[in-house]
Design an enzyme around this catalytic site. Structure first.
Site, PDB file in Angstrom:
ATOM      1  N   ARG A   1      29.007  38.683  25.064  1.00 24.39           N
ATOM      2  CA  ARG A   1      29.712  39.099  26.468  1.00 24.39           C
ATOM      3  C   ARG A   1      31.325  38.167  26.145  1.00 24.39           C
ATOM      4  NH1 ARG A   1      30.679  33.994  25.858  1.00 24.39           N
ATOM      5  NH2 ARG A   1      31.615  33.961  28.177  1.00 24.39           N
ATOM      6  N   GLY A   2      31.986  37.973  27.108  1.00 15.35           N
ATOM      7  CA  GLY A   2      33.318  37.641  26.887  1.00 15.35           C
ATOM      8  C   GLY A   2      34.389  38.790  26.747  1.00 15.35           C
ATOM      9  N   ALA A   3      35.358  38.889  27.364  1.00 12.47           N
ATOM     10  CA  ALA A   3      36.134  40.159  27.375  1.00 12.47           C
ATOM     11  C   ALA A   3      36.700  40.333  26.078  1.00 12.47           C
ATOM     12  CB  ALA A   3      37.332  40.092  28.368  1.00 12.47           C
TER      13      ALA A   3
ATOM     14  N   ARG B   1      30.217  47.743  30.619  1.00 13.13           N
ATOM     15  CA  ARG B   1      30.824  46.800  31.505  1.00 13.13           C
ATOM     16  C   ARG B   1      32.196  47.287  32.335  1.00 13.13           C
ATOM     17  NH1 ARG B   1      29.182  41.344  30.521  1.00 13.13           N
ATOM     18  NH2 ARG B   1      29.588  41.148  32.555  1.00 13.13           N
TER      19      ARG B   1
ATOM     20  N   GLN C   1      26.701  30.696  31.437  1.00 18.02           N
ATOM     21  CA  GLN C   1      27.416  30.517  30.491  1.00 18.02           C
ATOM     22  C   GLN C   1      28.140  29.139  30.071  1.00 18.02           C
ATOM     23  OE1 GLN C   1      27.505  32.992  32.821  1.00 18.02           O
ATOM     24  NE2 GLN C   1      27.963  35.012  31.871  1.00 18.02           N
TER      25      GLN C   1
ATOM     26  N   ASP D   1      39.018  38.591  32.726  1.00 14.09           N
ATOM     27  CA  ASP D   1      38.599  39.781  32.216  1.00 14.09           C
ATOM     28  C   ASP D   1      39.638  41.090  32.461  1.00 14.09           C
ATOM     29  OD1 ASP D   1      35.946  37.984  32.670  1.00 14.09           O
ATOM     30  OD2 ASP D   1      35.405  39.728  31.614  1.00 14.09           O
TER      31      ASP D   1
ATOM     32  N   ASN E   1      37.875  37.311  37.103  1.00 13.45           N
ATOM     33  CA  ASN E   1      37.332  36.571  35.974  1.00 13.45           C
ATOM     34  C   ASN E   1      35.723  36.231  36.385  1.00 13.45           C
ATOM     35  OD1 ASN E   1      37.253  35.185  33.426  1.00 13.45           O
ATOM     36  ND2 ASN E   1      37.100  33.275  34.407  1.00 13.45           N
ATOM     37  N   LYS E   2      34.896  35.778  35.675  1.00 12.46           N
ATOM     38  CA  LYS E   2      33.631  35.516  36.230  1.00 12.46           C
ATOM     39  C   LYS E   2      33.424  35.017  37.821  1.00 12.46           C
ATOM     40  CE  LYS E   2      30.879  36.071  34.117  1.00 12.46           C
ATOM     41  NZ  LYS E   2      30.202  37.197  34.319  1.00 12.46           N
TER      42      LYS E   2
END
Lengths: 338, 338
Positions: free
Chosen positions: B53-55, B87, B186, B227, B237-238
């Site tokens: 995960r993580g853009a 995603r 996370q 993101d 973002n998250k």
């Protein structure tokens, strides 16, 4: 258990042989188990480990704890010391203990009668508070609440959740957004459980999603309980409440507090003087038997935060609504009872 | 694994017989296990289920996924379709896929070389971004970050966490406050793990405690990853990032974003057009094998939120700092590369 019977604590039996029973809130909603307490030490442990929680429920539990103490030969003043240190933030605990100690009776019977009357006062007060607050909730509103301020947190129908339940029972179409409320998930575990039983439409969210819902126009009103309210209206409540209030202000959403008068601490001028309990890091770093963060990581785990009075639109109490929230209005409220 | 070797993905072997290895981020920090992927379907699943995960890391993973697709007889254009829907929010995924498809090679070898060069670009870009952002961090500062935007989220040292690590390595005394970042933790699981390995002093908090720390004056700067960033600077973002930004504004704390230029989506004018992924309710209602909320309760589980540009002090990129954050500054940034 039917919705109208949700209660977190009850004394069963007479003063001589009876005992205090607590619904174990640590394991809800998975299991509904009652624990039986017969000594002041057991009561103190049950408050510390959050078998019972919620400021008004803690106060009532401590009141019954004094009955058990005196019956077991522990003087009421000593019971007060033991019980007062279990949770430092909720002032209802001190309020209830002081009422019990002031009674002065060396007889469990007299103390049990007093504890029961405090319990009944809370039930009646909840109902009045709910009626007061429900006036603010209109049909079609999205209402956000944080933590659990329902029947499980009190002797009666609850504070913030009592307000919400009353609006629902009046036939208003409302939708409740429930912050899960980390670290102990009182929203996910307890508030969602109560709302499901009451048949109130609701949606569970992570705490971090509340702002996003406000931005989408889904939330028109926020209401939470309180653990201690200073003389100027600054309000300590479950960690994360302050963030809700800041976000509500940013989005022009009304933020209200619902709390009985026993939650007010007129002896301290403002929120900076409210002691904030810090709880064990393991509440944050572990889940069940599994660790969720590295051993080297330190944790800051305050149980409460303080919302400054200017962010609070009004406070619903059993004596009416405090608005604006400031020292003058709170002083008037205090005089209304004396 | 030593701190300088934290990496979430690597291709091992040559184009013909090699495979993509991912560090399984779902089980960190408890266990460090690598999973081996040999088909585009396996890569798609690993992105969806958040093994990676993580853009930026998702983008690179997808790039290697195209290599595996073509080697397995799946045309690059079809691989793009399969991988793009894994995603929906992170635009780096689309950016990387488009780069791979534009290459047009039917040979795995040429595609592997391109994927490797995108990976190297990300490493170098992270380093420049870190230097740019670290200038904003002064000795003695408390720095808040949300989710994980570290080495685990990228090909290199990370975006937001790269900035923080660079400040630390420059000898600045900083203390990092890490939002645990519900629902998938996370922050607790990944950011705390990286900071522990890097030796950066840090404290883990529940998301709801950030506002309280700002009120106590403990936080001087916030920095997160992104993101997708719209043409006007609105940043997805998250989930929970927006709440941090609102609270930062309320407390006069600077809120920054760190993201490579591949995170910008100039095709959409503002954040209202960014698709927000909604993930499975079970991320919120259960933990391990145990349910934490009643079965009757519905859940809203958006994976991301949008922070409007006016709440963002600046964006750190590999091409320099964007400030103020608005359409004109972003257009200048875009021109700087062409």
């Amino acid at each position: 258990m039917p919705a109208h019977e949700i209660r977190p604590l009850e004394w069963r039996g007479d003063a001589r042989t009876g005992a205090l029973y607590l619904l174990d809130q640590r394991i809800l909603p998975g299991r509904e188990e009652w624990v039986c307490l017969r000594s002041v030490e057991e009561v103190a442990r049950a408050i510390s480990d959050m078998t019972v929680r919620g400021a008004p429920a803690i106060g009532l539990t401590a009141a019954y704890g004094v009955v058990l103490a005196v019956r077991g030969g522990v003087p009421a003043a000593e019971a007060r010391t033991i019980l007062a240190r279990t949770r430092p933030t909720a002032v209802n605990l001190i309020w209830a203990l002081d009422r019990m100690v002031a009674h002065g009776s060396p007889e469990p019977q007299g103390l049990l009668e007093l504890a029961r009357s405090l319990h009944e006062e809370d039930v009646a007060g909840n109902r009045r508070m709910a009626e007061t607050g429900a006036r603010r909730i209109g049909s079609g509103m999205g209402v956000l609440t944080h933590c659990n301020a329902g029947a499980l947190a009190t002797g009666g129908v609850g504070t913030a959740l009592g307000v919400i339940a009353a609006a629902h029972q009046q036939g208003k179409r409302i939708h409740v957004y429930v912050d899960e409320t980390r670290p102990r998930l009182q929203g996910a575990r307890l508030t969602a459980w109560e709302l499901a039983r009451l048949g109130v439409p609701h949606t569970l969210i992570c705490d971090g999603a509340a702002a996003s819902l406000m931005a989408r126009g889904k939330i028109q009103l926020c209401v939470t309980g309180a653990d201690r309210i200073a003389a100027n209206g600054d309000t300590a409540n479950k960690i994360g409440t302050y963030s809700v209030a800041v976000n509500a202000r940013h989005h022009g959403v009304a933020f209200h507090v619902a709390a009985p008068f026993s939650t007010f601490d007129l002896s301290i001028p403002d929120g900076s003087r409210i002691p904030i309990e810090e709880r064990d890091p393991s509440e944050v770093t572990a889940w069940g038997t599994g660790r969720t963060s590295p051993r080297e990581t330190t944790v800051f785990n305050p149980a409460f935060d303080v919302t400054p009075a200017p962010l609070i639109r009004s406070i619903f109490t059993e004596r009416g609504e405090v608005e604006p929230v400031d020292a003058a209005a709170i002083a008037r409220l205090a005089r209304s009872a004396s």
